[in-house]
Scaffold this motif. Sequence first.
Motif, PDB file in Angstrom:
ATOM      1  N   ASN A  29       8.918   3.834  -0.429  1.00  0.00           N
ATOM      2  CA  ASN A  29       9.863   3.854  -1.550  1.00  0.00           C
ATOM      3  C   ASN A  29       9.166   3.948  -2.904  1.00  0.00           C
ATOM      4  O   ASN A  29       9.729   3.545  -3.915  1.00  0.00           O
ATOM      5  N   HIS A  30       7.958   4.458  -2.885  1.00  0.00           N
ATOM      6  CA  HIS A  30       7.186   4.543  -4.128  1.00  0.00           C
ATOM      7  C   HIS A  30       7.956   5.281  -5.233  1.00  0.00           C
ATOM      8  O   HIS A  30       8.157   4.745  -6.324  1.00  0.00           O
ATOM      9  N   SER A  31       8.401   6.503  -4.949  1.00  0.00           N
ATOM     10  CA  SER A  31       9.066   7.279  -6.013  1.00  0.00           C
ATOM     11  C   SER A  31      10.365   6.627  -6.452  1.00  0.00           C
ATOM     12  O   SER A  31      10.748   6.727  -7.617  1.00  0.00           O
ATOM     13  N   LEU A  61      10.437  12.984  -8.737  1.00  0.00           N
ATOM     14  CA  LEU A  61       9.612  14.144  -8.385  1.00  0.00           C
ATOM     15  C   LEU A  61       8.146  13.997  -8.789  1.00  0.00           C
ATOM     16  O   LEU A  61       7.350  14.899  -8.534  1.00  0.00           O
ATOM     17  N   HIS A  62       7.770  12.869  -9.379  1.00  0.00           N
ATOM     18  CA  HIS A  62       6.478  12.829 -10.084  1.00  0.00           C
ATOM     19  C   HIS A  62       5.275  13.138  -9.186  1.00  0.00           C
ATOM     20  O   HIS A  62       4.311  13.727  -9.633  1.00  0.00           O
ATOM     21  N   ASP A  63       5.356  12.756  -7.924  1.00  0.00           N
ATOM     22  CA  ASP A  63       4.217  13.003  -7.028  1.00  0.00           C
ATOM     23  C   ASP A  63       4.467  14.137  -6.035  1.00  0.00           C
ATOM     24  O   ASP A  63       3.814  14.206  -4.999  1.00  0.00           O
ATOM     25  N   ASN A  64       5.414  15.018  -6.357  1.00  0.00           N
ATOM     26  CA  ASN A  64       5.740  16.068  -5.378  1.00  0.00           C
ATOM     27  C   ASN A  64       4.527  16.940  -5.041  1.00  0.00           C
ATOM     28  O   ASN A  64       4.471  17.556  -3.989  1.00  0.00           O
ATOM     29  N   ILE A  86      -4.760   9.819  -3.509  1.00  0.00           N
ATOM     30  CA  ILE A  86      -4.081  11.057  -3.875  1.00  0.00           C
ATOM     31  C   ILE A  86      -3.722  11.035  -5.361  1.00  0.00           C
ATOM     32  O   ILE A  86      -3.882  12.027  -6.074  1.00  0.00           O
ATOM     33  N   GLU A  87      -3.254   9.883  -5.806  1.00  0.00           N
ATOM     34  CA  GLU A  87      -2.835   9.783  -7.206  1.00  0.00           C
ATOM     35  C   GLU A  87      -4.012   9.929  -8.164  1.00  0.00           C
ATOM     36  O   GLU A  87      -3.832  10.215  -9.329  1.00  0.00           O
ATOM     37  N   SER A  88      -5.206   9.699  -7.647  1.00  0.00           N
ATOM     38  CA  SER A  88      -6.321   9.842  -8.568  1.00  0.00           C
ATOM     39  C   SER A  88      -6.917  11.242  -8.527  1.00  0.00           C
ATOM     40  O   SER A  88      -8.084  11.446  -8.816  1.00  0.00           O
ATOM     41  N   ALA A 143       5.286   2.842 -14.926  1.00  0.00           N
ATOM     42  CA  ALA A 143       6.016   2.495 -13.699  1.00  0.00           C
ATOM     43  C   ALA A 143       5.144   2.792 -12.475  1.00  0.00           C
ATOM     44  O   ALA A 143       5.069   2.004 -11.523  1.00  0.00           O
ATOM     45  N   ASP A 144       4.466   3.919 -12.525  1.00  0.00           N
ATOM     46  CA  ASP A 144       3.611   4.353 -11.427  1.00  0.00           C
ATOM     47  C   ASP A 144       2.464   3.358 -11.204  1.00  0.00           C
ATOM     48  O   ASP A 144       2.177   2.934 -10.083  1.00  0.00           O
ATOM     49  N   MET A 145       1.820   2.980 -12.301  1.00  0.00           N
ATOM     50  CA  MET A 145       0.679   2.054 -12.190  1.00  0.00           C
ATOM     51  C   MET A 145       1.132   0.688 -11.684  1.00  0.00           C
ATOM     52  O   MET A 145       0.461   0.062 -10.865  1.00  0.00           O
TER      53      MET A 145
END
Length: 403
Positions: A29-31, A61-64, A86-88, A143-145
């Motif tokens: 449920n990250h996004s 959609l931020h990590d699509n 992946i985010e890095s 929010a992501d961090m």
Amino acid sequence: MIFNLNEFLIAVSFALDFVEMDLLGVVSNHSKRVAYMSLKMAEQLGLSKEEVFDTVSLAILHDNGASEKVLHERVKSKDKGSLLTIESTREHGILGERNIKNYPFLTSVENVIRYHHENYDGSGFFGIKGEDIPLISQIIKIADMVELNSNLKENCFDEKKKIIAFVKGHENTMFSPRIIAAFLKAANTPSFWMDLKDDFINSSLKKYVPSFSKDLPLPEIQNITRVFSRIVDSKSQYTQVHSSELSVKAARMAEYYRKPEDEVYKIMIAANLHDIGKLAVSNSILDKPDKLDDREFDLIKQHSYLTRVSLQEIKGFEEITEWASNHHEKLNGRGYPYGKQAGEIDFNSRLLACLDIYQALMEERPYREAMTHNVASEILRKLVSEGALDENIVSDILKVFAR
Ligand SMILES: [Fe+2]
Ligand SMILES: [Fe+2]
Ligand SMILES: [Fe+2]
Ligand SMILES: [Fe+2]
């Protein structure tokens, strides 16, 4: 068709969180959580209803762009990969921005995804600094961090103190004072923390996302769904055009059968979205050059079930959901995930099932070359002889695409 953008987004967020299932084995449920926190901050910052809506869309959609990175990461590091690794990567922002180019945002939101990891002090991937970073990128960033560095799934109150210290500790380095203030204000109620829990995050999003039901013509809805065919196709190097080409071929066949225009577009939409459940299947399986074992096959077979789960919430998508998620059912009952019998499989589902195989055969796979029309025809005829595919549809397809 009255199209509820909220409903569609939430359905999509479900699919996008499959990406995490690929990485972590669970839907994290990250996004969705990033979307919820971003929404609350956007409200605190006094953004307009349209801007708030776009903030939520972009947060979902931020990590699509992350799904196609999985492959590269795994190859490089051979570890199981995590959302953090992946985010890095700089690329997931670039790819993500490219994928959403045609999404119908309500305001101008260029480069928000591209820059969603920039640091306020300019030390991020692209060196963008301060208020040059788009506001919505800054919102999503915090929010992501927060989401990545805590566990908000169950006991969110335990995390609260840590998170607030984390946010305050990065003032003027990662985050701007203004965004931090918005976060702290939003986070100042118990409901904020309750809403984030796995149990409630879906209903929280549904409740707070501003409603935008639009009467959109089907061609426009088709265009929106192309964004997702692109996300799915770009997951693997072997399927770069799979859904988009399927959609073109499906339209060609629908026109051949003189289907009404609305139905043609619905078939195209079903084709665009048919493999959306594949976002949950690991690239280590999709791109595996050797024979798959039983367990790996089982994992692949989840995908059309997940396509159904993802699309079935969207009102007006009833037929689309059916056609899209039946594409691996076979007339002899040997298909999946339901093992439906011929009588349970309607014409357009049969059409997509035949075309999906034809299209796949014409594409290269890790274990074989792309086939010619003639070789693919033989395989399709063999499947007809086994009672798997519709004989008339196969012969029509082979006639239409003969070259
Ligand atoms: Fe990211
Ligand atoms: Fe993220
Ligand atoms: Fe499929
Ligand atoms: Fe497919």
